[in-house]
Each structure stands twice: as structure tokens, then as C-alpha cells.
Write a protein that holds these residues in place. Structure first.
Motif, PDB file in Angstrom:
ATOM      1  N   UNK A 132     -41.738  -3.200  -1.368  1.00  0.00           N
ATOM      2  CA  UNK A 132     -40.589  -3.431  -0.207  1.00  0.00           C
ATOM      3  C   UNK A 132     -39.433  -3.913  -0.739  1.00  0.00           C
ATOM      4  N   UNK A 133     -39.411  -4.273  -1.877  1.00  0.00           N
ATOM      5  CA  UNK A 133     -37.892  -4.698  -2.542  1.00  0.00           C
ATOM      6  C   UNK A 133     -37.375  -3.101  -2.747  1.00  0.00           C
ATOM      7  N   UNK A 134     -37.996  -2.171  -3.275  1.00  0.00           N
ATOM      8  CA  UNK A 134     -37.415  -1.003  -3.536  1.00  0.00           C
ATOM      9  C   UNK A 134     -36.614  -0.343  -2.244  1.00  0.00           C
ATOM     10  N   UNK A 135     -37.623  -0.463  -0.999  1.00  0.00           N
ATOM     11  CA  UNK A 135     -37.230   0.077   0.391  1.00  0.00           C
ATOM     12  C   UNK A 135     -36.094  -0.820   0.723  1.00  0.00           C
ATOM     13  N   UNK A 136     -35.993  -2.115   0.537  1.00  0.00           N
ATOM     14  CA  UNK A 136     -34.716  -2.765   0.978  1.00  0.00           C
ATOM     15  C   UNK A 136     -33.422  -2.257   0.229  1.00  0.00           C
ATOM     16  N   UNK A 149     -32.494   1.033   1.549  1.00  0.00           N
ATOM     17  CA  UNK A 149     -32.014   0.752   2.977  1.00  0.00           C
ATOM     18  C   UNK A 149     -30.532   0.376   2.728  1.00  0.00           C
ATOM     19  N   UNK A 150     -30.306  -0.609   1.790  1.00  0.00           N
ATOM     20  CA  UNK A 150     -28.777  -1.158   1.788  1.00  0.00           C
ATOM     21  C   UNK A 150     -27.851  -0.016   1.138  1.00  0.00           C
ATOM     22  N   UNK A 151     -28.562   0.885   0.163  1.00  0.00           N
ATOM     23  CA  UNK A 151     -27.712   2.077  -0.064  1.00  0.00           C
ATOM     24  C   UNK A 151     -27.248   2.930   0.867  1.00  0.00           C
ATOM     25  N   UNK A 152     -28.350   3.195   1.587  1.00  0.00           N
ATOM     26  CA  UNK A 152     -28.072   4.255   2.746  1.00  0.00           C
ATOM     27  C   UNK A 152     -27.093   3.613   3.895  1.00  0.00           C
ATOM     28  N   UNK A 153     -27.416   2.294   4.102  1.00  0.00           N
ATOM     29  CA  UNK A 153     -26.269   1.685   4.831  1.00  0.00           C
ATOM     30  C   UNK A 153     -24.923   1.685   4.666  1.00  0.00           C
ATOM     31  N   UNK A 154     -24.804   1.603   3.228  1.00  0.00           N
ATOM     32  CA  UNK A 154     -23.439   1.650   2.761  1.00  0.00           C
ATOM     33  C   UNK A 154     -22.772   3.229   2.777  1.00  0.00           C
ATOM     34  N   UNK A 155     -23.872   3.797   2.529  1.00  0.00           N
ATOM     35  CA  UNK A 155     -23.272   5.360   2.329  1.00  0.00           C
ATOM     36  C   UNK A 155     -22.915   5.735   3.809  1.00  0.00           C
ATOM     37  N   UNK A 156     -23.850   5.537   4.664  1.00  0.00           N
ATOM     38  CA  UNK A 156     -23.475   5.765   6.120  1.00  0.00           C
ATOM     39  C   UNK A 156     -21.935   5.198   6.893  1.00  0.00           C
TER      40      UNK A 156
END
Length: 98
Positions: A41-45, A48-55
Motif C-alpha cells: 500500500x505504501x508503494x502504491x501510494x 500514485x503521488x508520483x503519477x499525479x505530479x507527472x500529470x
């Protein structure tokens, strides 16, 4: 020693210990799988944060490319080596980075 025998003879204590051991080690949701799932879960979070910042970054870049013709021209020249009709392009390759 006498207290230990009293504890062992107590049916509630035995039931509690048996249940505790079962939950910690043999259950479908045992302690080890819970820890592993928390790690996942920590890895997925983090992902997710990385992909949100990239978007957000890509959306800002796209908006800039759509609204500013100078930025669009700069992007086309750098990424796709496009040029005007009266220009020449020289591509210099650094052999130390190859």
C-alpha cells in the motif's frame, strides 16, 4: 510453578491463546500478510503521488504548448529537429556520453 499450572488448566486462557496463535499465524489475514499488504500500500501510494505530479506537470506543459507559439517552436526544434527552410541543423554527438 503452581501459577503456570493454574493458567494452563484455565479453559478461557487456553482458548484465548489458541485463538491468538491462530489469528497471528494461520488465518487468511495473518500478521505477515498484513505487514506485506501495508508495504504494498505504501508503494502504491508513492506511485500514485508520483503519477499525479507527472500529470500536473504534463498538463502545464501541454497548456503552454497550446497557448504559446514560441514554446511550440522551441519544442519542435529541440525534440524533432525541425528547422525553417533557410536554416541548417548541425547535430553534435558527445562521444563521452555514448
Amino acid at each position: 510453578m503452581k501459577n503456570i499450572f493454574k493458567f494452563i488448566k484455565n479453559k478461557y486462557a487456553i482458548t484465548f491463546l489458541t485463538l491468538l496463535v491462530w489469528i497471528l499465524f494461520f488465518d487468511r489475514y495473518d500478521l505477515f500478510s498484513q505487514l506485506e499488504q501495508r508495504k504494498e500500500l505504501k508503494k502504491l501510494e508513492t506511485d500514485r503521488d508520483y503519477y499525479i505530479s507527472e500529470i500536473e506537470k504534463n498538463s502545464k506543459d501541454l497548456n503552454e504548448l497550446q497557448t504559446n507559439p514560441v514554446t511550440l517552436e522551441k519544442y519542435a526544434r529541440e525534440k524533432y529537429l525541425m528547422k525553417k527552410d533557410d536554416e541548417e541543423i548541425f547535430v553534435i554527438i558527445d562521444k563521452t556520453k555514448i
